[in-house]
Design a protein around this motif. Sequence first.
Motif, PDB file in Angstrom:
ATOM      1  N   VAL A 117      43.187  42.739  72.390  1.00  0.00           N
ATOM      2  CA  VAL A 117      42.426  42.392  73.594  1.00  0.00           C
ATOM      3  C   VAL A 117      42.560  43.521  74.615  1.00  0.00           C
ATOM      4  O   VAL A 117      43.666  43.839  75.063  1.00  0.00           O
ATOM      5  CB  VAL A 117      42.927  41.065  74.201  1.00  0.00           C
TER       6      VAL A 117
ATOM      7  N   ASP B 226      40.509  31.991  69.524  1.00  0.00           N
ATOM      8  CA  ASP B 226      40.273  33.354  70.007  1.00  0.00           C
ATOM      9  C   ASP B 226      39.950  33.372  71.500  1.00  0.00           C
ATOM     10  O   ASP B 226      40.450  34.221  72.248  1.00  0.00           O
ATOM     11  CB  ASP B 226      39.120  33.997  69.229  1.00  0.00           C
TER      12      ASP B 226
ATOM     13  N   THR C 206      42.403  35.080  74.178  1.00  0.00           N
ATOM     14  CA  THR C 206      41.851  36.228  74.912  1.00  0.00           C
ATOM     15  C   THR C 206      42.091  36.078  76.412  1.00  0.00           C
ATOM     16  O   THR C 206      42.503  37.022  77.093  1.00  0.00           O
ATOM     17  CB  THR C 206      40.343  36.370  74.628  1.00  0.00           C
TER      18      THR C 206
ATOM     19  N   VAL D  72      37.314  42.969  72.644  1.00  0.00           N
ATOM     20  CA  VAL D  72      38.311  42.424  71.728  1.00  0.00           C
ATOM     21  C   VAL D  72      38.000  42.920  70.327  1.00  0.00           C
ATOM     22  O   VAL D  72      36.882  43.361  70.033  1.00  0.00           O
ATOM     23  CB  VAL D  72      38.340  40.879  71.744  1.00  0.00           C
TER      24      VAL D  72
END
Length: 539
Positions: free
Chosen positions: A307, A322, A326, A312
């Motif tokens: 990240v 995810d 993130t 990403v």
Amino acid sequence: MLTGRRGSPVCTVPRPRAAWRPVTCARPGRPGSSGSPGGCARPARTSAGSGCGRTCGLWRFLDRWGRRGTARGAVVVLLSDGWERGDPELLAEGMRRLHRLAHRVIWANPLKARPGYAPLAAGMAAALPSVDAFVEGHSLAALERLARGWCAEAARWRGCPWKERMVRDVLPVLGRWYAAGAPFGLATVVEVSRSAPRDPGAAMAVGPDDEVVGSVSGGCVEGAVFELAREVVAGGEARLETFGYSDEDAFAVGLTCGGELTLLVRPVTPELDPAFGDVAASVAAAEPVTVATVTGGPARRGATLAVWPDRVAGGLGTPGLDVAVTADARGELALGATGLRHYGPQGQRREDAVQVFLQSFAPPPRMLVFGAIDYAASVARIGAFLGYRVTVCDARPVFATPRRFPADVEVVVAWPHRYLADTDTDERTVICVLTHDPKFDVPLLTEALRRPAAYIGAMGSRRTHEDRAGRLKEAGFTERELARLRSPVGLDLGARTPEEVAVSVAAEIVALRWGGSGAPLTTTRGAVHPPRPSAGSAR
């Protein structure tokens, strides 16, 4: 040097690689002399003394050296077979006092290995809970293992060769292996407890031709980790292993310090980790990046998500996971922090089915506190708690003394404006001016307002602020430039004590970093967590 029943030398242990110096504490009939404490852990020894055994020797050490700080943060080793002379209660009280001062207290017993001695050794351990470890001290081999234990303890101290061997430090070598397509095993410390010798993020890798780079424990478990790394490369599956202290043999495959290390050992190849090369390049270019790695749960162990502030790469298995990771990874990156997080399979935040290790490749932001007054200690403490690297600066040496501040806070004696002029700051730096004295404040704020910083706050009453602002206008600052100055410092919490004022200051820093209003959440609407501020705002 270690001593026996009456202070006579029994063995000289070769000095380990870490840079410690022994401190001689006491000898029969005369006060002890000291070597300069320095480097890493500072082993110290006490001798029996004359007439009252370990108790008198211990209290002589505490009275002479404890006050002067020689024992503070030291690894103190006692070599004795018991306490047949002296008052056990007095000895226990001395041990409690020593434990409060020292980083670690170890009792090496020459008789511990003898048949039939186990019950007495167990009784000593029960009667002296302030002793961190009772170990064997009956032979050269036992004392050499003890010396290796000092090395592991020393790895926690600033200046030791192992301390900085994080993933960042071995990435140049790993990047070359990765670019050549050579698989390697990467072991990373993901969790520690008690006095483990390494921090999360410490790393060791085993590459082509069994080449080893890095360290995860300063020598305690590297042999076992070497074999694990080879196994995961051969098998292609990541493993999670925990190494801890063994009461039976403190220096077997385990940690001599009494703590625990949890390691994620995973194979790295371009197929398994496509973003690794980009991460290595970003770290080499000083571009901030956080790497999220699954350590446990239904998601694939070893899966990674890289990240950056604006992009990403990779994935952890589900879109929801995810997204949640993130958001948290960018929060950790803003602080330069590293640690474990827990989620549900789809990224639910109040579940702990999936464990993810977030490792940020960015230095912790700095907090510069000027004015070593009573409020400064509380502000420094809460700054360190928030993840800042804290420095306290004051021109008055009588106030700028390390003992007035937490151990992890740097204390500098210098004129504040001169120190700031020689110090690098960036958009994450926090500057707190607590001197509220014009001869310090105005030159310091003149320097601060002309450099990058996330937060510039100055303590004082509203009348003090008006006077200070007038002087700064005379120095050429505009209203727009002065708008960066948070004065009086902190949010309106009705704070009175230094600790409450520190909470007020910290609340304002956090609100400014994330764009919070500072209002009670019961009076607001919408998302509890505000969106990330733009790149130009405080972080």
